[in-house]
Write a protein that holds these residues in place. Structure first.
Motif, PDB file in Angstrom:
ATOM      1  N   SER A  43      36.675  40.860  25.925  1.00 15.37           N
ATOM      2  CA  SER A  43      35.889  41.748  26.786  1.00 15.37           C
ATOM      3  C   SER A  43      34.426  41.784  26.358  1.00 15.37           C
ATOM      4  O   SER A  43      34.110  42.255  25.261  1.00 15.37           O
ATOM      5  N   GLN A  94      30.777  49.451  33.854  1.00 13.19           N
ATOM      6  CA  GLN A  94      31.879  48.543  33.514  1.00 13.19           C
ATOM      7  C   GLN A  94      33.110  48.967  34.297  1.00 13.19           C
ATOM      8  O   GLN A  94      33.014  49.831  35.167  1.00 13.19           O
ATOM      9  N   GLY A  95      34.289  48.377  34.001  1.00 15.87           N
ATOM     10  CA  GLY A  95      35.479  48.611  34.819  1.00 15.87           C
ATOM     11  C   GLY A  95      35.877  50.070  34.931  1.00 15.87           C
ATOM     12  O   GLY A  95      36.184  50.572  36.014  1.00 15.87           O
ATOM     13  N   ARG A  96      35.853  50.791  33.811  1.00 22.89           N
ATOM     14  CA  ARG A  96      36.341  52.174  33.828  1.00 22.89           C
ATOM     15  C   ARG A  96      35.463  53.085  34.669  1.00 22.89           C
ATOM     16  O   ARG A  96      35.933  54.119  35.146  1.00 22.89           O
ATOM     17  N   GLU A 105      37.003  52.755  37.967  1.00 28.67           N
ATOM     18  CA  GLU A 105      38.312  53.430  37.982  1.00 28.67           C
ATOM     19  C   GLU A 105      38.137  54.940  38.124  1.00 28.67           C
ATOM     20  O   GLU A 105      38.886  55.599  38.849  1.00 28.67           O
ATOM     21  N   PHE A 130      47.509  50.003  32.464  1.00 32.45           N
ATOM     22  CA  PHE A 130      46.441  49.611  31.547  1.00 32.45           C
ATOM     23  C   PHE A 130      45.822  50.920  31.045  1.00 32.45           C
ATOM     24  O   PHE A 130      45.714  51.892  31.796  1.00 32.45           O
ATOM     25  N   THR A 189      42.802  52.433  30.274  1.00 38.24           N
ATOM     26  CA  THR A 189      41.769  53.233  30.966  1.00 38.24           C
ATOM     27  C   THR A 189      42.177  53.532  32.406  1.00 38.24           C
ATOM     28  O   THR A 189      41.899  54.608  32.921  1.00 38.24           O
ATOM     29  N   THR A 190      42.854  52.575  33.044  1.00 40.76           N
ATOM     30  CA  THR A 190      43.277  52.759  34.450  1.00 40.76           C
ATOM     31  C   THR A 190      44.207  53.961  34.559  1.00 40.76           C
ATOM     32  O   THR A 190      44.010  54.841  35.389  1.00 40.76           O
ATOM     33  N   ASN A 215      47.349  42.390  31.742  1.00 34.93           N
ATOM     34  CA  ASN A 215      46.862  42.415  30.366  1.00 34.93           C
ATOM     35  C   ASN A 215      47.953  42.838  29.383  1.00 34.93           C
ATOM     36  O   ASN A 215      48.265  42.123  28.424  1.00 34.93           O
ATOM     37  N   ASP A 256      43.281  45.584  40.546  1.00 33.21           N
ATOM     38  CA  ASP A 256      42.508  45.474  39.307  1.00 33.21           C
ATOM     39  C   ASP A 256      42.266  43.974  39.123  1.00 33.21           C
ATOM     40  O   ASP A 256      43.144  43.245  38.654  1.00 33.21           O
ATOM     41  N   THR A 304      40.179  42.241  37.288  1.00 36.29           N
ATOM     42  CA  THR A 304      39.507  41.861  36.053  1.00 36.29           C
ATOM     43  C   THR A 304      39.748  40.401  35.655  1.00 36.29           C
ATOM     44  O   THR A 304      38.855  39.721  35.171  1.00 36.29           O
ATOM     45  N   ARG A 305      40.990  39.912  35.857  1.00 33.42           N
ATOM     46  CA  ARG A 305      41.315  38.526  35.479  1.00 33.42           C
ATOM     47  C   ARG A 305      41.910  37.750  36.652  1.00 33.42           C
ATOM     48  O   ARG A 305      42.879  37.006  36.511  1.00 33.42           O
ATOM     49  N   SER A 340      36.309  44.816  35.924  1.00 29.97           N
ATOM     50  CA  SER A 340      35.569  44.783  34.675  1.00 29.97           C
ATOM     51  C   SER A 340      34.995  43.377  34.560  1.00 29.97           C
ATOM     52  O   SER A 340      35.701  42.434  34.213  1.00 29.97           O
ATOM     53  N   LYS A 393      33.227  42.155  32.457  1.00 29.01           N
ATOM     54  CA  LYS A 393      33.132  41.715  31.071  1.00 29.01           C
ATOM     55  C   LYS A 393      34.198  40.678  30.730  1.00 29.01           C
ATOM     56  O   LYS A 393      34.180  40.092  29.661  1.00 29.01           O
ATOM     57  N   LYS A 394      35.159  40.477  31.613  1.00 26.90           N
ATOM     58  CA  LYS A 394      36.200  39.479  31.376  1.00 26.90           C
ATOM     59  C   LYS A 394      35.916  38.235  32.222  1.00 26.90           C
ATOM     60  O   LYS A 394      35.023  37.479  31.897  1.00 26.90           O
TER      61      LYS A 394
HETATM   62  C1  LIG Z   1      39.085  45.850  30.306  1.00 22.62           C
HETATM   63  C2  LIG Z   1      39.942  46.268  31.418  1.00 22.62           C
HETATM   64  C3  LIG Z   1      39.668  47.413  32.181  1.00 22.62           C
HETATM   65  C4  LIG Z   1      38.551  48.377  31.833  1.00 22.62           C
HETATM   66  O1  LIG Z   1      37.318  47.784  31.949  1.00 22.62           O
HETATM   67  P1  LIG Z   1      36.063  48.138  30.973  1.00 22.62           P
HETATM   68  O2  LIG Z   1      35.021  47.195  31.484  1.00 22.62           O
HETATM   69  O3  LIG Z   1      36.485  47.881  29.572  1.00 22.62           O
HETATM   70  O4  LIG Z   1      35.706  49.556  31.238  1.00 22.62           O
HETATM   71  C5  LIG Z   1      40.505  47.682  33.251  1.00 22.62           C
HETATM   72  N1  LIG Z   1      41.554  46.906  33.540  1.00 22.62           N
HETATM   73  C6  LIG Z   1      41.861  45.810  32.831  1.00 22.62           C
HETATM   74  C7  LIG Z   1      43.050  44.981  33.187  1.00 22.62           C
HETATM   75  C8  LIG Z   1      41.075  45.457  31.741  1.00 22.62           C
HETATM   76  O5  LIG Z   1      41.407  44.385  31.002  1.00 22.62           O
END
Ligand SMILES: *Cc1c(COP(=O)(O)O)cnc(C)c1O
Length: 463
Positions: A57, A104-106, A109, A129, A131-132, A191, A220, A222-223, A260, A262-263
């Motif tokens: 991340s 960022q992702g949270r 959310e 997950f 934070t979710t 994840n 979500d 992210t990936r 997010s 960042k991934k």
């Molecule tokens: C990292 C992540 C988040 C949260 O995102 P942040 O950018 O860290 O706030 C949410 N869902 C998944 C699957 C993640 O890997």
């Protein structure tokens, strides 16, 4: 004379323009650092590491185009041109209509949960997950896991362990009524299950079922590109489709997304909320002002949005994603060849070593995964993360949770390390495996009240 059969390897679709020098440490130095860190890899200083696999991340290497994009940052408070570029990319590549950037992702959310969830609502999802789920709970909702049972079994080699169990979902709808379910929360490349994908077939069936009941699907994403790679490799009918087309098709079965960046999206900071419904967008655009910043920057600098827009384009390139996942699979297969027990099938963003099998003589209350993470660092300066009894924490009555999965996570940052680094990681883990019988467990000597895995301290038990 025998020849080795010629195989067709994946390789990186880039070359290296700049390097970051790493400190090489001796075993004595690592021993000292580990003692100072109380055998907790979170408490190690980054400068004492050789290879850092704590997380994927925000640890990606940006491309020359992304860095050039940083120089094109339009730092206007309102209406930055980089916002409009990002909006165009999210529409074209991901197919969602309306964009709200977040830090960022949270951040996304938080806003989404506040808008869609009422007190007493149920949010079914394909595994939680951290934070979710927390944002769903803070908004008054309750998360219900509807992932297939195979996802909880590290031995099971089912190719789509991220799939939803539609029977579990139907039972929930019957029990609570569709009106109590504002949306289904669907992650691609799950994840917490080890980066396991959901199939397109499952997603289509889920869309049919949710349409019948008028329930949204929130993605979500992210990936999502890593998930698309597995669909291309494993699902019938997708071998000849591009990652870009598969990503767009996945998104087309959903009503909105949190990201997010960042991934997958190859930036060090950033995220967004994207939706197709005007009403939800209008409320989100208003609410983002309270928590993140104006709706055309959402807590990001103009340059961050530009780097994200370019990163998204790079992330759906077939050669990129094949090399990214190819590197993870390379490491996993090398570990398997040394007999190291890992979670299978190999996921998209890291290798999860089964510490219960690796150190069967260490009982779970002596923290086998924590012990293993410390031993790998001591051997070679590779930092990994515990995902077992320490991370699981305590129940309300003070007893430890004893999770079924006691794992050490080796998460691979994108475009950062080379194949030779992967060899070092696998060889180091194999060396520790060879002397596993001589390894003793740990005793926890300091335990913080919340999320103890970050700051807990340990001591080695006597031989
Ligand atoms: C990292 C992540 C988040 C949260 O995102 P942040 O950018 O860290 O706030 C949410 N869902 C998944 C699957 C993640 O890997």
């Amino acid at each position: 004379m025998m020849h080795t059969p010629i195989k067709k390897s994946w390789a990186e679709p880039y070359k290296i323009k700049m390097v970051e020098l790493l400190k090489m440490t001796t075993k004595a130095q690592r021993k000292k650092a580990l003692l100072e860190a109380g055998y907790n890899t979170f408490l190690l200083r980054s400068e004492d590491l050789y290879i850092d696999l704590l997380t994927d991340s925000g640890t990606s290497a940006m491309s020359d185009h992304q860095w050039a994009g940083m120089m094109l940052g339009d730092e206007a408070y309102a209406g930055s041109r980089n916002f409009y570029h990002l909006e165009e990319v999210v529409r074209n590549i991901y197919g969602y209509k309306y964009l709200v950037p977040t830090h960022q992702g949270r951040g996304a959310e938080n806003i989404l949960s506040k808008i869609l969830i009422k007190k007493g609502d149920i949010i079914p999802g394909n595994m939680y997950f951290t934070t979710t789920r927390l944002h769903q709970e803070l908004a008054g909702g309750k998360f219900e896991d509807i992932i297939i049972d195979e996802a909880h079994d590290p031995e099971n080699e089912f190719p789509f362990k991220g799939n939803v169990d539609l029977d579990k979902l139907e039972k929930l709808i019957k029990k609570h009524g569709a009106a109590k379910i504002p949306y289904i929360s669907i992650a691609t490349s799950v994840n917490m299950a080890g980066g396991q994908p959901i199939s397109m077939k499952n997603l289509k069936e889920l869309r049919t079922l949710t349409n019948k009941h008028g329930i949204r699907i929130i993605h979500d994403m992210t990936r999502v590109a890593e998930n698309a790679h597995f669909i291309q490799q494993r699902e019938k009918g997708y071998q000849h489709k591009s990652i870009r087309d598969i990503v767009k098709e996945i998104n087309s079965y959903t009503d909105g997304a949190t990201m997010s960046a960042k991934k997958d999206a190859l930036v060090n900071i950033g995220g967004f909320l994207a939706v197709n419904e005007w009403d939800v967008f209008e409320e989100a655009r208003n609410m983002v002002v309270v928590y993140e910043g104006l709706h055309t920057y959402g807590g990001l600098a103009g340059r961050d949005m530009e780097a994200m827009a370019i990163g998204i384009m790079e992330s759906i390139n077939d050669d990129h994603i094949h090399a990214r996942v190819g590197q993870v699979v390379y490491l996993g297969e090398k570990m398997i060849s040394y007999g190291v027990p890992i979670v299978k099938p190999i996921g998209g963003h890291g290798i999860f070593v089964d510490a219960k099998k690796f150190l069967p003589h260490i009982p779970q209350d002596q923290f086998p995964a924590q012990t293993l993470a410390a031993e790998v660092y001591l051997d070679s300066g590779v930092r990994t993360m515990e995902r077992g009894v320490v991370s699981a924490g305590r129940k309300a009555n003070g007893e430890n949770y004893y999770p079924k999965l006691e794992l050490v996570r080796f998460t691979i940052p994108r475009r950062v390390y080379t194949q030779a680094h992967m060899d070092v990681i696998a060889e180091s883990t194999a060396r520790v495996y060879e002397r596993r019988h001589k390894i003793n467990g740990l005793k926890m000597i300091y335990e913080p009240k919340y999320l103890r895995f970050f700051q807990a301290r340990f001591e080695q038990l006597p031989k």
